[in-house]
Scaffold this active site. Structure first.
Site, PDB file in Angstrom:
ATOM      1  N   ALA A  45      -4.481  -1.348   5.947  1.00  0.00           N
ATOM      2  CA  ALA A  45      -4.901   0.042   6.076  1.00  0.00           C
ATOM      3  C   ALA A  45      -3.834   0.850   6.820  1.00  0.00           C
ATOM      4  O   ALA A  45      -3.422   1.928   6.391  1.00  0.00           O
ATOM      5  CB  ALA A  45      -6.232   0.111   6.817  1.00  0.00           C
ATOM      6  N   HIS A 268       0.855 -11.132  -9.682  1.00  0.00           N
ATOM      7  CA  HIS A 268       2.021 -10.284  -9.965  1.00  0.00           C
ATOM      8  C   HIS A 268       2.822 -10.766 -11.171  1.00  0.00           C
ATOM      9  O   HIS A 268       3.106 -10.009 -12.084  1.00  0.00           O
ATOM     10  CB  HIS A 268       2.974 -10.234  -8.772  1.00  0.00           C
TER      11      HIS A 268
END
Ligand code: NDP
Length: 513
Positions: A45, A268
């Protein structure tokens, strides 16, 4: 529920209505957006999400009426949250003169609510605060779950029952890891779908927000020169490389439970492979793109143990600097077999790619930090220059390199005549270096993904059937590695990885340099 044309195999449990509000466009100025960052006290965050939100605000990309709420168990006041996040905001985009004012303006729109992740009561309190800011207008709510995944379902339940929007959309962004294998990933999906529809779930893989990953489809589908080459007829092998030049450095607790195959390859690298190898989508619509990705992922043969090399880094001493072993990390057990490096050859069972090795390499504590795609083309048949004396170019095939990071670039290695009398060939490059061609700083991947989620663009988010197909490629291998307790080959911190990778590459006729 799942779109009609999707290949979704998962039944949708208790679907919630699709979140498209047809009149939204007309009442835009009257609508509000509340962004709730769940886990606001955490690393992700602080380092990524708040700075990306500020960058979007600074570029005037956020809607007029928006409010940001941090939510976590830590006790903090609004002012303390603002202090915490103000340290990570930067004015990097455009370096606008009034950036400091913009920062103050942004921080005034940030609030904090402390609560437990499984408490409906605490989410109800949050709901009341959100309603206060929304002031009866059409309200859209975006929840970003920046918390450990074992809390996702609890938060989805509380958000759905106590804090979902009554008259606008509610969307939930979830961060990887999405499970540890096919089974646990399905369980997580089932758990989330008790409370959210597939359309409300935005599974984020931040590498999909990177400029050159986005560009992959542009490169493939809007350039005639590449289109006919993009198959087994002309491509000899493809390498997908993700390397980091640092280890876990004291943050190995999460990693040790997952390892590099789950942490990097399953998401990924398989995502990049899907975008690289998928068939032409019907349109650029998210569902059309994701349908093609699922199709190609389902054609990938599950990876075999003999096609894999795993490694783990060991310490090194270089003059006065010493580099730790993976197991020196205090958060990692001393006898850990977790791979910090893996190389695997994958094959796609379809007419376009039959027999072409896709070599995926992912590792920590290697000699460089880079993510790239390398495409090696076949030899020129009957090459006139093969035996030209004075050249050593008989094996120099064309290679296309897409460097995703750092220093974004696309370059094509070609053979070229060295100017002058006589005939000497040289290996040269057609080089598109982003820094030189596009001086503007490239946005962070999180900015693109956040704005997409706000705008309801799902193209770069992972659909549940896509996730499932990706897990099926690697789950048998992961089980076998664990059952047989396969020991990783040790490699030195800062090296090119385990020696075994060269044998694996040679087996498939892949050469470097
Ligand atoms: P953190 O470990 O910093 O956790 C985020 C917050 O969650 C903490 O501040 C804490 O808030 C709460 N939390 C932590 N552990 C627990 C627990 N056991 N039970 C309940 N709450 C807990 O994680 P990150 O911010 O690094 O990452 C968040 C998510 O994003 C994770 O799922 C991670 O795998 C994923 N991710 C992170 C990346 C990164 O760069 N950091 C990159 C990609 C994915 P509080 O105690 O205040 O409630």
């Amino acid at each position: 529920g799942a779109p009609a044309n999707s290949l979704a195999t998962e039944p949708v449990v208790n679907p919630v209505q699709e979140d498209y509000i047809p009149f939204l466009e007309t009442v835009k100025e009257e609508s509000t957006l509340s962004i709730v960052v769940v886990g606001a006290s955490g690393d992700l965050a602080r380092r990524k999400i708040f700075p990306a939100l500020f960058a979007l605000f600074n570029e005037d990309r956020l809607p007029e009426n928006f409010t940001i709420f941090g939510y976590a168990r830590s006790i903090m006041t609004d002012e303390e949250l603002r202090n915490m996040i103000s340290k990570t905001l930067t004015c990097r985009v455009d370096k606008r003169e009034n950036c400091n004012e913009k920062m103050d303006e942004f921080l005034k729109r940030c609030f904090y609510h402390s609560g437990q992740y499984s408490s409906e009561e605490h989410f109800l309190e949050l709901d009341n605060k959100l309603k206060g800011k929304e002031a009866g207008r059409l309200s859209n709510r975006l929840f970003y779950l920046a918390i450990p995944p074992n809390m996702f379902v609890d938060v989805a339940r509380c958000a759905k029952h106590r804090a979902s929007s009554e008259n606008g959309w509610t969307r939930v962004i979830v961060e990887k890891p999405f499970g540890r294998d096919t089974e646990s990933s399905r369980e997580l999906t089932r758990g989330l779908k008790q409370y959210l529809s597939e359309d409300q779930i935005f599974r984020i893989d931040h590498h999909l927000g990177e400029e050159l990953v986005e560009n992959l489809l542009v490169l493939r589908f809007s350039n005639l020169v590449f289109q006919p080459l993009w198959s087994r007829n002309y491509i000899r092998n493809v390498q997908l490389i993700f390397s980091e030049d640092f280890g876990t450095e004291g943050r190995g607790r999460y990693f040790d439970n997952y390892g590099i195959i789950r942490d990097i390859m399953q998401n990924h690298l398989l995502q990049i492979l899907a975008l690289f190898a998928m068939d032409t989508p019907v349109s650029l619509d998210a569902e059309d793109i994701r349908n093609e990705k699922v199709k190609v992922l389902r054609s990938v043969k599950p990876v075999q143990l003999e096609d894999v090399v795993i490694g783990q880094y060991k310490g090194d001493c270089d003059g006065n600097t010493s580099y730790p072993s993976y197991t020196d990390d205090m958060t990692v057990s001393n006898n850990s077999l977790t791979p910090t490096f893996a190389a695997a050859t994958l094959f796609i069972n379809n007419a376009q790619w039959d027999g072409v090795p896709f070599l995926m390499i992912a590792g920590k504590a290697l000699h460089s930090k880079r993510t790239e795609i390398r495409v090696q083309f076949r030899h020129v048949p009957g090459n006139l220059y093969n035996h030209k004396s004075g050249t050593d170019l008989h094996n120099a095939t064309n290679e296309l390199v897409i460097r995703i990071q750092p220093d974004e670039a696309i370059y094509l290695k070609i053979n070229n005549k060295v100017p002058g009398l006589g005939m000497r060939l040289d290996r040269s490059e057609l080089n598109l270096l982003y820094k030189a061609r596009y001086p503007r700083e490239i946005s962070d991947a999180y900015e693109r993904l956040l704005i997409d989620a706000i705008e309801g663009e799902r193209r770069l988010f992972i659909r549940s059937d896509e996730l499932d197909a990706a897990w099926q490629v690697l789950t048998p291998l992961l089980n076998e590695l664990e059952e047989k307790k396969v020991a990783p080959e040790l490699y030195t911190y800062g090296s090119g990885g385990p020696v075994g990778v060269h044998y694996l590459a040679a087996q498939h006729n892949i050469r470097w340099g």
